[in-house]
Write a protein that holds these residues in place. Structure first.
Motif, short mmCIF file in Angstrom:
data_model
loop_
_atom_site.label_atom_id
_atom_site.label_comp_id
_atom_site.label_asym_id
_atom_site.label_seq_id
_atom_site.Cartn_x
_atom_site.Cartn_y
_atom_site.Cartn_z
N ASP A 25 0.83 -1.22 0.00
CA ASP A 25 0.00 0.00 0.00
C ASP A 25 0.86 1.26 0.00
OD1 ASP A 25 -2.47 -1.37 0.01
OD2 ASP A 25 -2.31 -1.67 2.17
N SER A 26 1.85 1.29 -0.88
CA SER A 26 2.69 2.47 -1.03
C SER A 26 2.62 2.91 -2.49
CB SER A 26 4.13 2.17 -0.63
OG SER A 26 4.68 1.16 -1.46
N GLN A 27 2.93 4.18 -2.73
CA GLN A 27 2.84 4.69 -4.10
C GLN A 27 3.86 5.78 -4.36
OE1 GLN A 27 -0.83 6.81 -5.37
NE2 GLN A 27 -0.87 5.38 -7.09
N CYS A 28 4.63 5.62 -5.42
CA CYS A 28 5.61 6.62 -5.83
C CYS A 28 4.86 7.85 -6.33
CB CYS A 28 6.51 6.05 -6.93
SG CYS A 28 7.59 7.28 -7.70
N PRO A 29 5.23 9.05 -5.87
CA PRO A 29 4.54 10.28 -6.30
C PRO A 29 4.81 10.62 -7.77
CG PRO A 29 6.43 10.81 -4.94
CD PRO A 29 6.27 9.33 -4.86
N GLU A 30 5.82 9.98 -8.38
CA GLU A 30 6.14 10.30 -9.78
C GLU A 30 5.58 9.30 -10.78
OE1 GLU A 30 10.22 11.20 -10.54
OE2 GLU A 30 10.21 12.95 -9.22
N CYS A 31 5.70 7.99 -10.48
CA CYS A 31 5.23 7.00 -11.46
C CYS A 31 4.13 6.08 -10.93
CB CYS A 31 6.40 6.16 -11.97
SG CYS A 31 7.05 4.96 -10.77
N LEU A 35 6.82 1.47 -3.36
CA LEU A 35 8.06 1.97 -2.77
C LEU A 35 8.73 0.89 -1.93
CD1 LEU A 35 6.70 5.43 -1.53
CD2 LEU A 35 8.05 4.99 -3.60
N LYS A 36 10.04 1.02 -1.76
CA LYS A 36 10.75 0.08 -0.90
C LYS A 36 11.63 0.85 0.09
CE LYS A 36 14.43 -0.66 -4.33
NZ LYS A 36 15.26 -1.65 -5.03
N CYS A 52 11.16 3.70 -10.91
CA CYS A 52 11.87 4.88 -11.42
C CYS A 52 12.96 5.34 -10.45
CB CYS A 52 10.88 6.02 -11.72
SG CYS A 52 10.21 6.86 -10.25
N THR A 53 13.53 6.52 -10.70
CA THR A 53 14.66 7.00 -9.90
C THR A 53 14.25 7.84 -8.69
OG1 THR A 53 14.89 8.95 -11.32
CG2 THR A 53 16.22 7.01 -11.88
N TRP A 54 12.93 8.03 -8.47
CA TRP A 54 12.49 8.87 -7.34
C TRP A 54 12.90 8.23 -6.01
CZ3 TRP A 54 9.70 8.12 -2.93
CH2 TRP A 54 9.33 9.28 -2.22
N ASN A 55 13.33 9.07 -5.07
CA ASN A 55 13.54 8.61 -3.70
C ASN A 55 13.30 9.78 -2.76
OD1 ASN A 55 16.19 9.92 -2.82
ND2 ASN A 55 16.84 8.89 -4.70
N ILE A 143 32.45 2.51 -11.95
CA ILE A 143 32.18 3.48 -13.01
C ILE A 143 31.28 4.56 -12.43
CG2 ILE A 143 30.09 2.34 -13.90
CD1 ILE A 143 31.13 3.05 -16.74
N TYR A 144 31.27 5.73 -13.07
CA TYR A 144 30.43 6.83 -12.59
C TYR A 144 29.60 7.36 -13.76
CZ TYR A 144 29.06 10.83 -9.73
OH TYR A 144 28.35 11.75 -9.00
N GLY A 145 28.35 7.63 -13.51
CA GLY A 145 27.50 8.15 -14.58
C GLY A 145 26.04 8.16 -14.18
N ILE A 146 25.18 8.39 -15.18
CA ILE A 146 23.74 8.51 -14.96
C ILE A 146 22.98 7.62 -15.93
CG2 ILE A 146 21.76 10.08 -15.15
CD1 ILE A 146 23.29 10.75 -12.75
N ILE A 147 22.00 6.88 -15.40
CA ILE A 147 21.12 6.07 -16.24
C ILE A 147 19.90 6.92 -16.60
CG2 ILE A 147 19.71 3.99 -16.37
CD1 ILE A 147 21.52 2.78 -14.20
N ASP A 148 19.66 7.09 -17.89
CA ASP A 148 18.49 7.84 -18.36
C ASP A 148 17.52 6.83 -18.98
OD1 ASP A 148 16.62 9.51 -19.42
OD2 ASP A 148 17.98 10.61 -20.75
N SER A 149 16.67 6.24 -18.13
CA SER A 149 15.73 5.22 -18.60
C SER A 149 14.70 5.79 -19.57
CB SER A 149 15.01 4.58 -17.40
OG SER A 149 15.93 3.94 -16.55
#
Length: 272
Positions: A25-31, A35-36, A52-55, A143-149
């Motif tokens: 019974d949790s829900q991400c505000p973006e998608c 939630l975990k 998604c990447t929201w936290n 490695i360092y970087g960003i994932i753009d799903s």
């Protein structure tokens, strides 16, 4: 987790003691996904989206606490969860195909941006497996970087470039997100995500402007507040807020701290 069809990387599974951390019974505000519960190296608990990447640590409402009980209370208050029922089911161990980590990482380092299709075709794996691998190597700091799903891209940032960015921010005290995007050859959304990562990793205290186009370090804000207040003698909080384009209450808090630490001798007028 069989129930939630969620796969954990090995580091994630170890951190969760091989138990599913999805909150019912949790829900991400973006998608809108579930939630975990996640945990920072400092021991603080926060919420992360399972898709998604929201936290709740880096993004609104900014929830992270030393205990799960406090996190549960605040998460309920913000309507992110209903109650606090963690799945806690034992994770099933799965064995995937063998992939040379060095070969995989080398491909990601070949260009500033690599599309998902190139990676998938090179190693004949699924998109889910690919993202999981990249996340694992990011967590292990190989490695360092960003994932753009959203745009199906991985943006590689060398450690040398990362350190130069941190040095630039700490030295100049301000960085404009459009300039950062130009430096990294990415869009503004990705540049903002890079900034979030740098703030979290290097504990760069400060504040974004309201439109998220600039980031000021705490030192830059306080130094300029001291200079302005001492020069003008009397200055409205609204004027100070507009000069940085940050919320008035935040400016007021900075001023209060300056007075507490005796960096300035001042007081608030009746109308602020």
């Amino acid at each position: 987790c069989k129930k939630h069809l969620l796969q954990y990387s090995k580091p994630e599974a170890i951190d969760s003691k091989y138990k599913c951390t999805i909150i019912e019974d949790s829900q991400c505000p973006e998608c809108g996904s579930e939630l975990k519960v996640e945990k920072l190296s400092s021991g603080q608990y926060y919420l992360g989206c399972s898709k998604c990447t929201w936290n709740s640590y880096l993004k609104t409402p900014g929830l992270f606490f030393p205990s799960e009980a406090k996190l549960a209370k605040e998460a309920n208050r913000f309507g992110l969860i209903k109650g606090w029922k963690v799945c806690d089911k034992k994770l099933k161990h799965t064995t995937g195909k063998d992939i040379c980590p060095n070969c995989f990482i080398e491909l990601l380092k070949r260009a500033p941006a690599t599309n998902f299709t190139t990676i998938l075709n090179s190693f004949n794996i699924t998109a889910e497996q690919m993202v999981r691998l990249i996340k694992t190597y990011l967590e292990e700091e190989r490695i360092y970087g960003i994932i753009d799903s959203k745009n199906r891209m991985f943006y590689y940032i060398s450690y040398e470039m990362r350190d130069k960015l941190v040095e630039k921010i700490q030295k100049e005290g301000i960085i404009k997100i459009p300039d950062l995007a130009l430096m990294l050859d990415v869009n503004s959304e990705m540049a903002l995500n890079v900034m979030y990562k740098l703030i979290s990793k290097f504990q760069i205290k400060g504040s974004f402007s309201r439109d998220k186009s600039k980031y000021y370090t705490q030192k830059y804000i306080t130094d300029n507040l001291i200079k302005t207040i001492k020069t003008k003698g009397r200055v409205p909080l609204v004027e100070l807020s507009k000069s940085f384009d940050i919320p008035l209450e935040l400016i007021k808090n900075f001023c209060i701290n300056l007075m507490k630490t005796k960096a300035i001798k001042a007081f608030f007028a009746a109308r602020g």
